[in-house]
Write a protein that holds these residues in place. Structure first.
Motif, PDB file in Angstrom:
ATOM      1  N   ILE A 211     -32.453  27.307-118.004  1.00 16.06           N
ATOM      2  CA  ILE A 211     -33.098  28.338-117.247  1.00 16.06           C
ATOM      3  C   ILE A 211     -32.589  28.721-115.738  1.00 16.06           C
ATOM      4  N   LEU A 212     -32.237  27.423-115.044  1.00 17.45           N
ATOM      5  CA  LEU A 212     -31.464  27.689-113.882  1.00 17.45           C
ATOM      6  C   LEU A 212     -30.337  28.652-113.828  1.00 17.45           C
ATOM      7  N   ARG A 213     -29.230  28.380-114.957  1.00 16.85           N
ATOM      8  CA  ARG A 213     -28.386  29.063-115.077  1.00 16.85           C
ATOM      9  C   ARG A 213     -28.580  30.534-115.358  1.00 16.85           C
ATOM     10  N   ARG A 214     -29.410  30.882-116.187  1.00 26.17           N
ATOM     11  CA  ARG A 214     -29.793  32.051-116.243  1.00 26.17           C
ATOM     12  C   ARG A 214     -30.453  32.920-115.063  1.00 26.17           C
ATOM     13  N   TRP A 215     -31.397  32.194-114.386  1.00 23.45           N
ATOM     14  CA  TRP A 215     -31.627  32.705-113.189  1.00 23.45           C
ATOM     15  C   TRP A 215     -30.635  32.760-111.902  1.00 23.45           C
ATOM     16  N   GLN A 216     -29.844  32.127-111.844  1.00 17.77           N
ATOM     17  CA  GLN A 216     -28.663  32.216-111.041  1.00 17.77           C
ATOM     18  C   GLN A 216     -27.707  33.320-111.251  1.00 17.77           C
ATOM     19  N   ASN A 217     -27.527  33.435-112.749  1.00 21.76           N
ATOM     20  CA  ASN A 217     -26.942  34.747-113.119  1.00 21.76           C
ATOM     21  C   ASN A 217     -27.393  35.870-112.650  1.00 21.76           C
ATOM     22  N   SER A 218     -28.701  36.203-113.111  1.00 17.13           N
ATOM     23  CA  SER A 218     -29.251  37.372-112.943  1.00 17.13           C
ATOM     24  C   SER A 218     -29.714  37.515-111.489  1.00 17.13           C
ATOM     25  N   LEU A 219     -29.689  36.764-110.588  1.00 19.45           N
ATOM     26  CA  LEU A 219     -30.025  37.017-109.186  1.00 19.45           C
ATOM     27  C   LEU A 219     -28.570  36.974-108.424  1.00 19.45           C
ATOM     28  N   GLY A 220     -27.619  36.778-109.142  1.00 17.53           N
ATOM     29  CA  GLY A 220     -26.185  36.964-108.591  1.00 17.53           C
ATOM     30  C   GLY A 220     -25.962  35.774-107.532  1.00 17.53           C
ATOM     31  N   ALA A 221     -26.514  34.537-108.074  1.00 15.36           N
ATOM     32  CA  ALA A 221     -26.374  33.293-106.994  1.00 15.36           C
ATOM     33  C   ALA A 221     -25.473  32.478-107.594  1.00 15.36           C
ATOM     34  N   SER A 222     -25.008  32.827-108.681  1.00 17.33           N
ATOM     35  CA  SER A 222     -23.935  31.511-109.354  1.00 17.33           C
ATOM     36  C   SER A 222     -23.042  30.934-108.494  1.00 17.33           C
ATOM     37  N   GLY A 223     -22.593  32.047-107.447  1.00 15.69           N
ATOM     38  CA  GLY A 223     -21.212  31.495-106.692  1.00 15.69           C
ATOM     39  C   GLY A 223     -21.726  30.707-105.337  1.00 15.69           C
ATOM     40  N   ARG A 224     -23.071  30.377-105.424  1.00 18.74           N
ATOM     41  CA  ARG A 224     -23.455  29.710-104.209  1.00 18.74           C
ATOM     42  C   ARG A 224     -22.780  28.294-104.101  1.00 18.74           C
TER      43      ARG A 224
ATOM     44  N   TYR B 101     -39.469  21.719-106.202  1.00 18.78           N
ATOM     45  CA  TYR B 101     -38.080  21.082-106.199  1.00 18.78           C
ATOM     46  C   TYR B 101     -36.898  22.042-106.212  1.00 18.78           C
ATOM     47  N   ILE B 102     -36.887  22.964-107.178  1.00 18.60           N
ATOM     48  CA  ILE B 102     -35.897  23.957-107.326  1.00 18.60           C
ATOM     49  C   ILE B 102     -35.940  24.830-105.990  1.00 18.60           C
ATOM     50  N   ARG B 103     -36.826  25.032-105.384  1.00 18.19           N
ATOM     51  CA  ARG B 103     -36.990  25.908-104.001  1.00 18.19           C
ATOM     52  C   ARG B 103     -36.255  25.033-102.916  1.00 18.19           C
ATOM     53  N   SER B 104     -35.983  23.734-103.251  1.00 19.10           N
ATOM     54  CA  SER B 104     -35.330  23.004-102.284  1.00 19.10           C
ATOM     55  C   SER B 104     -33.881  22.765-102.277  1.00 19.10           C
ATOM     56  N   THR B 105     -33.337  23.357-103.305  1.00 21.89           N
ATOM     57  CA  THR B 105     -31.937  23.248-103.712  1.00 21.89           C
ATOM     58  C   THR B 105     -31.080  24.323-102.921  1.00 21.89           C
TER      59      THR B 105
ATOM     60  N   PRO C  51     -32.727  28.437-103.811  1.00 22.10           N
ATOM     61  CA  PRO C  51     -33.855  28.184-102.671  1.00 22.10           C
ATOM     62  C   PRO C  51     -34.734  29.435-102.623  1.00 22.10           C
ATOM     63  N   LEU C  52     -35.749  29.362-102.129  1.00 21.58           N
ATOM     64  CA  LEU C  52     -36.779  30.549-101.977  1.00 21.58           C
ATOM     65  C   LEU C  52     -36.054  31.699-101.387  1.00 21.58           C
ATOM     66  N   PRO C  53     -35.210  31.871-100.301  1.00 22.47           N
ATOM     67  CA  PRO C  53     -34.697  33.106 -99.909  1.00 22.47           C
ATOM     68  C   PRO C  53     -33.877  33.650-101.020  1.00 22.47           C
ATOM     69  N   VAL C  54     -33.518  32.933-102.106  1.00 24.05           N
ATOM     70  CA  VAL C  54     -32.601  33.575-102.939  1.00 24.05           C
ATOM     71  C   VAL C  54     -33.781  34.058-103.960  1.00 24.05           C
ATOM     72  N   LEU C  55     -34.750  33.271-104.496  1.00 25.77           N
ATOM     73  CA  LEU C  55     -35.723  33.786-105.404  1.00 25.77           C
ATOM     74  C   LEU C  55     -36.511  35.158-104.767  1.00 25.77           C
TER      75      LEU C  55
ATOM     76  N   ALA D 156     -39.940  35.002-107.096  1.00 21.58           N
ATOM     77  CA  ALA D 156     -40.603  33.656-107.163  1.00 21.58           C
ATOM     78  C   ALA D 156     -41.648  33.424-108.178  1.00 21.58           C
ATOM     79  N   ASP D 157     -42.491  34.507-108.071  1.00 22.71           N
ATOM     80  CA  ASP D 157     -43.467  34.251-109.057  1.00 22.71           C
ATOM     81  C   ASP D 157     -43.000  34.344-110.605  1.00 22.71           C
ATOM     82  N   ASP D 158     -42.201  35.324-110.917  1.00 24.89           N
ATOM     83  CA  ASP D 158     -41.582  35.617-112.156  1.00 24.89           C
ATOM     84  C   ASP D 158     -40.743  34.227-112.579  1.00 24.89           C
ATOM     85  N   PHE D 159     -40.356  33.645-111.738  1.00 22.60           N
ATOM     86  CA  PHE D 159     -39.532  32.505-111.954  1.00 22.60           C
ATOM     87  C   PHE D 159     -40.434  31.320-112.468  1.00 22.60           C
TER      88      PHE D 159
END
Length: 272
Positions: free
Chosen positions: A161-174, A219-223, A227-231, A235-238
């Motif tokens: 799930i995390l990898r999929r959402w990182q990719n979909s939100l363009g956050a995989s490079g963080r 917990y995921i929002r603390s990573t 984080p919440l600024p990325v979601l 966030a609700d869909d996640f």
């Protein structure tokens, strides 16, 4: 020797509230073991470097006359300051990167770094920490495993799930690619040894924990990677996706994890 991987500043911006609420405390058995092995005088000073919201500051504070809690993220030190004002004296919060902290030689009896040494300029911080410690003082690198890193089916599903959402939100490079490879090629204990530290043991502790899915969402929002600024508006869909995927693994609403905690203890040689 592997070159250091650089993490961008500000990756934890906006996470402090969730970090304080959903990050789990280090177990009492680990804190007691660390205190026993380092034997604080109760008159010395502790440095919690890259302190987060004080996961090591507060359980260790009673063993020291003075505590420095240092983090580059203002939101983190604001939370530590607020908690300290409510309950404790002798905690000084400093908002600065570990690499830029100024302290006089021999200032500290113990330096702790929780889940953060890999994000720092390790060689520089190790060298400076060696100078900051009094002779015979200790540096402890403290760690805990993340809920996506274990062998259980729900943990593998969470990782997906995390990898999929990182990719979909363009956050995989963080999180920089290959960040852990540098540590494999040049392990922390070698970095510390070159800075002049003597090894004092690797100590592990395991605790069973039962998560709810909303707690995992927090917990995921603390990573640093979601984080919440990325979601943001997603966030609700996640949360809906997380509940849909993990719900089948939690018929009683709980997901069980065996969390691994550890600390690598090193010592500045005592003066001859």
């Amino acid at each position: 020797m592997a070159s250091e991987i650089r993490f961008e500043p500000g990756l934890y911006r906006g996470t402090a509230e969730c970090y304080d609420r959903f990050r789990l405390p280090y177990p009492d058995t680990m804190i007691a073991d660390l205190v026993r092995r380092t034997a604080p005088s109760r008159h010395g000073r502790l440095l919690d470097l890259a302190c987060g919201t004080g996961q090591l500051t507060f359980p260790l504070r009673t063993w020291f006359a003075d505590v420095w809690s240092v983090d580059a993220e203002p939101g983190m030190t604001e939370v530590v300051r607020a908690k300290a004002n409510a309950c404790c004296a002798g905690i000084r919060t400093i908002t600065v990167g570990a690499e830029d902290l100024h302290a006089e030689p021999g200032t500290f009896e113990l330096i702790v770094i929780g889940n953060a040494f890999h994000r720092l300029a390790r060689a520089l911080v190790a060298q400076r920490a060696h100078g900051w410690l009094r002779p015979g003082g200790f540096l402890a690198l403290c760690w805990s495993t993340g809920p996506w890193a274990g062998p259980r089916n729900w943990q593998r599903a969470l990782d997906g799930i995390l990898r999929r959402w990182q990719n979909s939100l363009g956050a995989s490079g963080r999180v920089p690619a290959g960040w852990d490879e540098a540590r494999k090629q040049d392990p922390d204990h070698d970095v510390l040894s070159r800075a002049g530290f003597e090894p004092a043991g690797h100590h592990e502790f395991f605790v069973e924990h039962h998560w709810t899915i909303p707690e995992l969402a927090g917990y995921i929002r603390s990573t640093s990677f979601l984080p919440l600024p990325v979601l943001a508006d997603h966030a609700d869909d996640f949360d809906t996706d997380l509940a849909a995927v993990l719900g089948s693994f939690a018929p009683d609403g709980r997901l069980t994890e065996t969390i691994g905690y550890a600390y690598e203890l090193t010592r500045k040689p005592a003066a001859l």
